[in-house]
Scaffold this motif. Structure first.
Motif, PDB file in Angstrom:
ATOM      1  N   MET A   1       0.860  -1.173   0.000  1.00 40.68           N
ATOM      2  CA  MET A   1       0.000   0.000   0.000  1.00 40.68           C
ATOM      3  C   MET A   1       0.908   1.239   0.000  1.00 40.68           C
ATOM      4  O   MET A   1       1.773   1.386   0.845  1.00 40.68           O
ATOM      5  N   ASN A   2       0.700   2.121  -0.925  1.00 45.38           N
ATOM      6  CA  ASN A   2       1.503   3.325  -1.059  1.00 45.38           C
ATOM      7  C   ASN A   2       0.749   4.514  -0.466  1.00 45.38           C
ATOM      8  O   ASN A   2      -0.286   4.910  -0.973  1.00 45.38           O
ATOM      9  N   ARG A   3       1.290   5.047   0.616  1.00 40.76           N
ATOM     10  CA  ARG A   3       0.640   6.191   1.269  1.00 40.76           C
ATOM     11  C   ARG A   3       1.443   7.443   0.994  1.00 40.76           C
ATOM     12  O   ARG A   3       2.661   7.438   1.059  1.00 40.76           O
ATOM     13  N   THR A   4       0.732   8.499   0.717  1.00 42.28           N
ATOM     14  CA  THR A   4       1.388   9.793   0.563  1.00 42.28           C
ATOM     15  C   THR A   4       0.923  10.687   1.690  1.00 42.28           C
ATOM     16  O   THR A   4      -0.199  10.554   2.184  1.00 42.28           O
ATOM     17  N   ARG A   5       1.821  11.561   2.094  1.00 43.93           N
ATOM     18  CA  ARG A   5       1.465  12.481   3.173  1.00 43.93           C
ATOM     19  C   ARG A   5       0.488  13.526   2.670  1.00 43.93           C
ATOM     20  O   ARG A   5       0.512  13.907   1.510  1.00 43.93           O
ATOM     21  N   ALA A   6      -0.330  13.985   3.581  1.00 40.72           N
ATOM     22  CA  ALA A   6      -1.242  15.082   3.254  1.00 40.72           C
ATOM     23  C   ALA A   6      -0.401  16.330   2.995  1.00 40.72           C
ATOM     24  O   ALA A   6       0.632  16.533   3.632  1.00 40.72           O
ATOM     25  N   PRO A   7      -0.807  17.148   2.042  1.00 41.99           N
ATOM     26  CA  PRO A   7      -0.019  18.360   1.762  1.00 41.99           C
ATOM     27  C   PRO A   7      -0.007  19.299   2.965  1.00 41.99           C
ATOM     28  O   PRO A   7      -0.969  19.377   3.722  1.00 41.99           O
ATOM     29  N   LYS A   8       1.117  19.955   3.140  1.00 34.93           N
ATOM     30  CA  LYS A   8       1.204  20.948   4.206  1.00 34.93           C
ATOM     31  C   LYS A   8       0.261  22.094   3.862  1.00 34.93           C
ATOM     32  O   LYS A   8      -0.038  22.324   2.687  1.00 34.93           O
ATOM     33  N   PRO A   9      -0.196  22.839   4.861  1.00 33.68           N
ATOM     34  CA  PRO A   9      -1.185  23.897   4.605  1.00 33.68           C
ATOM     35  C   PRO A   9      -0.751  24.909   3.556  1.00 33.68           C
ATOM     36  O   PRO A   9      -1.565  25.403   2.792  1.00 33.68           O
ATOM     37  N   ASN A  10       0.532  25.221   3.488  1.00 31.84           N
ATOM     38  CA  ASN A  10       0.975  26.265   2.557  1.00 31.84           C
ATOM     39  C   ASN A  10       1.331  25.716   1.179  1.00 31.84           C
ATOM     40  O   ASN A  10       1.626  26.485   0.272  1.00 31.84           O
ATOM     41  N   GLN A  11       1.299  24.393   0.973  1.00 33.68           N
ATOM     42  CA  GLN A  11       1.685  23.836  -0.318  1.00 33.68           C
ATOM     43  C   GLN A  11       0.731  24.237  -1.434  1.00 33.68           C
ATOM     44  O   GLN A  11       1.170  24.547  -2.538  1.00 33.68           O
ATOM     45  N   HIS A  12      -0.553  24.239  -1.148  1.00 39.68           N
ATOM     46  CA  HIS A  12      -1.531  24.614  -2.176  1.00 39.68           C
ATOM     47  C   HIS A  12      -1.338  26.081  -2.566  1.00 39.68           C
ATOM     48  O   HIS A  12      -1.313  26.424  -3.747  1.00 39.68           O
ATOM     49  N   ARG A  17       0.761  30.164  -6.324  1.00 44.46           N
ATOM     50  CA  ARG A  17       1.635  31.314  -6.528  1.00 44.46           C
ATOM     51  C   ARG A  17       2.633  31.022  -7.649  1.00 44.46           C
ATOM     52  O   ARG A  17       2.862  31.858  -8.520  1.00 44.46           O
ATOM     53  N   ARG A  18       3.186  29.823  -7.655  1.00 44.40           N
ATOM     54  CA  ARG A  18       4.159  29.471  -8.697  1.00 44.40           C
ATOM     55  C   ARG A  18       3.502  29.407 -10.077  1.00 44.40           C
ATOM     56  O   ARG A  18       4.108  29.819 -11.066  1.00 44.40           O
ATOM     57  N   ALA A  19       2.289  28.910 -10.134  1.00 47.55           N
ATOM     58  CA  ALA A  19       1.574  28.883 -11.418  1.00 47.55           C
ATOM     59  C   ALA A  19       1.335  30.302 -11.913  1.00 47.55           C
ATOM     60  O   ALA A  19       1.502  30.598 -13.105  1.00 47.55           O
ATOM     61  N   ALA A  20       0.952  31.183 -11.011  1.00 51.60           N
ATOM     62  CA  ALA A  20       0.730  32.586 -11.387  1.00 51.60           C
ATOM     63  C   ALA A  20       2.037  33.231 -11.843  1.00 51.60           C
ATOM     64  O   ALA A  20       2.049  34.010 -12.811  1.00 51.60           O
ATOM     65  N   ILE A  21       3.133  32.914 -11.166  1.00 47.10           N
ATOM     66  CA  ILE A  21       4.435  33.464 -11.567  1.00 47.10           C
ATOM     67  C   ILE A  21       4.764  33.024 -12.984  1.00 47.10           C
ATOM     68  O   ILE A  21       5.200  33.846 -13.806  1.00 47.10           O
ATOM     69  N   MET A  45       7.180  36.953  -6.178  1.00 54.62           N
ATOM     70  CA  MET A  45       8.607  36.627  -6.160  1.00 54.62           C
ATOM     71  C   MET A  45       9.195  36.903  -4.777  1.00 54.62           C
ATOM     72  O   MET A  45       9.981  36.106  -4.266  1.00 54.62           O
ATOM     73  N   ARG A  46       8.815  37.994  -4.162  1.00 53.46           N
ATOM     74  CA  ARG A  46       9.300  38.294  -2.808  1.00 53.46           C
ATOM     75  C   ARG A  46       8.846  37.230  -1.812  1.00 53.46           C
ATOM     76  O   ARG A  46       9.598  36.831  -0.929  1.00 53.46           O
ATOM     77  N   ALA A  47       7.612  36.749  -1.977  1.00 54.81           N
ATOM     78  CA  ALA A  47       7.102  35.685  -1.104  1.00 54.81           C
ATOM     79  C   ALA A  47       7.924  34.406  -1.291  1.00 54.81           C
ATOM     80  O   ALA A  47       8.281  33.736  -0.315  1.00 54.81           O
ATOM     81  N   GLU A  48       8.254  34.075  -2.530  1.00 48.97           N
ATOM     82  CA  GLU A  48       9.079  32.898  -2.792  1.00 48.97           C
ATOM     83  C   GLU A  48      10.471  33.061  -2.177  1.00 48.97           C
ATOM     84  O   GLU A  48      11.026  32.116  -1.617  1.00 48.97           O
TER      85      GLU A  48
END
Length: 95
Positions: A1-12, A17-21, A45-48
């Motif tokens: 069984m392959n489990r992935t971690r839930a995304p961290k709150p800021n990942q979405h 932001r990266r898509a918008a950049i 960019m400053r946020a990144e």
């Protein structure tokens, strides 16, 4: 069984932001970036950069902590090896 971690709150938020950049950089390269879009691009960019700086500091702290733990473990191993050698020497002397 392959489990992935839930995304961290800021990942979405970061992915958005990266898509918008990417989109805004494409517009900038085509020469059609508006002033408000340029301001958004600059903010993103400053946020990144802030995230990258925090990560760099955190990784430095972690590296220093690991080095400290490693040194303490090495010292304990040396102490135990010396103790074992002492006990072994005592057993040989008693025999």
């Amino acid at each position: 069984m392959n489990r992935t971690r839930a995304p961290k709150p800021n990942q979405h938020e970061r992915a958005q932001r990266r898509a918008a950049i990417e989109t805004l950089l494409g517009r900038a390269l085509r020469g059609v970036l508006t002033i408000p879009e340029a301001a958004v691009l600059a903010d993103y960019m400053r946020a990144e950069w802030r995230v990258a700086d925090k990560t760099r500091v955190s990784l430095g702290d972690t590296t220093r902590a690991l080095a400290s733990h490693r040194a303490a473990a090495d010292a304990e191993i040396q102490r135990l090896e010396a103790h074992i050698a002492e006990l072994t020497g005592q057993q040989e002397a008693a025999a």
